[in-house]
Design a protein around this motif. Sequence first.
Motif, PDB file in Angstrom:
ATOM      1  N   LEU A 123      42.409  34.636  20.001  1.00 22.25           N
ATOM      2  CA  LEU A 123      41.260  34.783  20.894  1.00 22.25           C
ATOM      3  C   LEU A 123      41.641  34.333  22.293  1.00 22.25           C
ATOM      4  CD1 LEU A 123      38.152  35.319  21.220  1.00 22.25           C
ATOM      5  CD2 LEU A 123      37.824  32.880  20.759  1.00 22.25           C
ATOM      6  N   VAL A 124      41.164  35.084  23.288  1.00 19.56           N
ATOM      7  CA  VAL A 124      41.314  34.695  24.692  1.00 19.56           C
ATOM      8  C   VAL A 124      39.920  34.486  25.266  1.00 19.56           C
ATOM      9  CG1 VAL A 124      42.005  35.461  26.995  1.00 19.56           C
ATOM     10  CG2 VAL A 124      43.505  35.886  25.035  1.00 19.56           C
ATOM     11  N   LEU A 125      39.711  33.357  25.938  1.00 17.98           N
ATOM     12  CA  LEU A 125      38.456  33.086  26.621  1.00 17.98           C
ATOM     13  C   LEU A 125      38.644  33.329  28.109  1.00 17.98           C
ATOM     14  CD1 LEU A 125      37.139  29.804  24.928  1.00 17.98           C
ATOM     15  CD2 LEU A 125      36.809  32.192  24.242  1.00 17.98           C
ATOM     16  N   ALA A 126      37.755  34.103  28.702  1.00 19.05           N
ATOM     17  CA  ALA A 126      37.862  34.450  30.119  1.00 19.05           C
ATOM     18  C   ALA A 126      36.534  34.246  30.815  1.00 19.05           C
ATOM     19  CB  ALA A 126      38.306  35.909  30.278  1.00 19.05           C
ATOM     20  N   GLY A 127      36.602  33.974  32.123  1.00 21.77           N
ATOM     21  CA  GLY A 127      35.407  33.840  32.944  1.00 21.77           C
ATOM     22  C   GLY A 127      35.426  34.874  34.044  1.00 21.77           C
ATOM     23  N   GLU A 128      34.515  34.732  34.991  1.00 23.12           N
ATOM     24  CA  GLU A 128      34.371  35.745  36.031  1.00 23.12           C
ATOM     25  C   GLU A 128      35.562  35.821  36.976  1.00 23.12           C
ATOM     26  OE1 GLU A 128      30.692  36.032  38.126  1.00 23.12           O
ATOM     27  OE2 GLU A 128      29.484  35.833  36.320  1.00 23.12           O
ATOM     28  N   ILE A 129      36.423  34.806  36.971  1.00 20.67           N
ATOM     29  CA  ILE A 129      37.630  34.888  37.783  1.00 20.67           C
ATOM     30  C   ILE A 129      38.566  35.951  37.216  1.00 20.67           C
ATOM     31  CG2 ILE A 129      38.859  33.124  36.466  1.00 20.67           C
ATOM     32  CD1 ILE A 129      38.993  33.814  40.276  1.00 20.67           C
ATOM     33  N   THR A 130      38.391  36.273  35.941  1.00 21.33           N
ATOM     34  CA  THR A 130      39.158  37.341  35.301  1.00 21.33           C
ATOM     35  C   THR A 130      38.368  38.639  35.428  1.00 21.33           C
ATOM     36  OG1 THR A 130      40.065  35.768  33.700  1.00 21.33           O
ATOM     37  CG2 THR A 130      40.261  38.105  33.175  1.00 21.33           C
ATOM     38  N   THR A 131      38.962  39.644  36.015  1.00 21.59           N
ATOM     39  CA  THR A 131      38.235  40.890  36.244  1.00 21.59           C
ATOM     40  C   THR A 131      38.008  41.648  34.936  1.00 21.59           C
ATOM     41  OG1 THR A 131      40.240  42.205  36.581  1.00 21.59           O
ATOM     42  CG2 THR A 131      39.325  41.087  38.511  1.00 21.59           C
ATOM     43  N   PRO A 132      36.943  42.435  34.869  1.00 26.38           N
ATOM     44  CA  PRO A 132      36.726  43.275  33.681  1.00 26.38           C
ATOM     45  C   PRO A 132      37.910  44.192  33.403  1.00 26.38           C
ATOM     46  CG  PRO A 132      34.729  43.164  35.003  1.00 26.38           C
ATOM     47  CD  PRO A 132      35.813  42.509  35.808  1.00 26.38           C
ATOM     48  N   GLU A 133      38.611  44.613  34.455  1.00 20.96           N
ATOM     49  CA  GLU A 133      39.784  45.465  34.272  1.00 20.96           C
ATOM     50  C   GLU A 133      40.892  44.727  33.526  1.00 20.96           C
ATOM     51  OE1 GLU A 133      37.229  47.000  37.320  1.00 20.96           O
ATOM     52  OE2 GLU A 133      38.189  45.021  37.165  1.00 20.96           O
ATOM     53  N   THR A 134      41.079  43.442  33.861  1.00 25.71           N
ATOM     54  CA  THR A 134      42.081  42.641  33.157  1.00 25.71           C
ATOM     55  C   THR A 134      41.673  42.437  31.707  1.00 25.71           C
ATOM     56  OG1 THR A 134      42.752  41.486  35.182  1.00 25.71           O
ATOM     57  CG2 THR A 134      43.282  40.417  33.092  1.00 25.71           C
ATOM     58  N   VAL A 135      40.374  42.214  31.490  1.00 25.80           N
ATOM     59  CA  VAL A 135      39.869  42.081  30.122  1.00 25.80           C
ATOM     60  C   VAL A 135      40.173  43.351  29.332  1.00 25.80           C
ATOM     61  CG1 VAL A 135      37.794  41.870  28.694  1.00 25.80           C
ATOM     62  CG2 VAL A 135      38.064  40.438  30.736  1.00 25.80           C
ATOM     63  N   ALA A 136      39.918  44.504  29.942  1.00 26.25           N
ATOM     64  CA  ALA A 136      40.180  45.778  29.276  1.00 26.25           C
ATOM     65  C   ALA A 136      41.668  45.945  28.974  1.00 26.25           C
ATOM     66  CB  ALA A 136      39.680  46.936  30.138  1.00 26.25           C
ATOM     67  N   SER A 137      42.513  45.514  29.905  1.00 26.47           N
ATOM     68  CA  SER A 137      43.968  45.616  29.686  1.00 26.47           C
ATOM     69  C   SER A 137      44.396  44.779  28.492  1.00 26.47           C
ATOM     70  CB  SER A 137      44.716  45.159  30.945  1.00 26.47           C
ATOM     71  OG  SER A 137      44.459  46.026  32.043  1.00 26.47           O
ATOM     72  N   LEU A 138      43.845  43.582  28.379  1.00 24.94           N
ATOM     73  CA  LEU A 138      44.171  42.713  27.245  1.00 24.94           C
ATOM     74  C   LEU A 138      43.694  43.332  25.933  1.00 24.94           C
ATOM     75  CD1 LEU A 138      43.278  39.241  28.815  1.00 24.94           C
ATOM     76  CD2 LEU A 138      45.563  40.010  28.130  1.00 24.94           C
ATOM     77  N   GLU A 139      42.498  43.878  25.962  1.00 19.86           N
ATOM     78  CA  GLU A 139      41.951  44.479  24.742  1.00 19.86           C
ATOM     79  C   GLU A 139      42.737  45.729  24.347  1.00 19.86           C
ATOM     80  OE1 GLU A 139      37.325  43.002  24.860  1.00 19.86           O
ATOM     81  OE2 GLU A 139      37.854  44.848  25.936  1.00 19.86           O
TER      82      GLU A 139
END
Length: 289
Positions: A123-139
């Motif tokens: 699991l990776v926990l992310a906040g708003e400093i992490t862009t949705p695009e980066t979240v999508a890349s990880l997923e």
Amino acid sequence: SLPEEKHSLRGEMSRKTIFFTLVILAAASVFSSCQPQRITPRQAAPTLTDGLGKSVSLETPPQRIISLSPPLTEMLFAVGAGSQVIGRDSFSDFPTEAKEVTDVGWSYGKYNLEAVVNLHPDLVLAGEITTPETVASLENLGIRVYYFKNPVALNEVYSMLTTIGTLSGHSADADGLVKNLQKREAELNQKLSGVKTRPSVFYEIDASDPSKPYTPGPGTLYTDLISRAGGFNIGAKLATPWAQISLEQLLMDNPDIILLGDAAYGILPENVFQRAGWKTLKAVKEGRV
């Protein structure tokens, strides 16, 4: 969250405005003094919906967690999940044990994705400093990510702690921590119940340009906490949550107290006293910086 172009302000606004970092700074002693013993997580985590509206399911509590935000890292350790943290962003340096965890970087909202993948996180926990695009890349790389929005009120911080406890398998520990913090909040409210005067407060985030320093505005956790502490944030009158206030406006508001959120970066009251035009401020003249 902060406008993308402001992320370069010495890391200050990226680090200290995400998730209400003010709570972490103000209550760091609370977290460190009442951290539960770190033990093996007990509960299986249910399906939860994150800040991006995504459903995140965990059949068993994750044993390999990466945090991409300093407050999230601190909260993981605070609820007893520190031994499950195997990676963290470059700014996560509290508690001390976090420094021993693998650094996966941070540069203007970007991370070393290869380092994240190589750690094989559950699991990776992310906040708003992490862009949705980066979240999508990880997923897209097959990594499960839970995204938190910035809290704008203290009760939302409590909810975050509860969620982190649930995700990590430390629900009971998180519930105990939240109850402890709520008790302290109630004690503070009792002490302030008879207070009639609310001092005006200027909270400085970054004053690289002293003629127009950055300050938190309306709809931020800073404003909520200052109000709960018995003060009034002069930035609450500004148009945006993260804004620059002109020296002229600052002089007109003439705050009773100045709080230096950039003190961690070497800014001292002496620096404020030496700024052109700041000597006439009430907080400066009365030594309330």
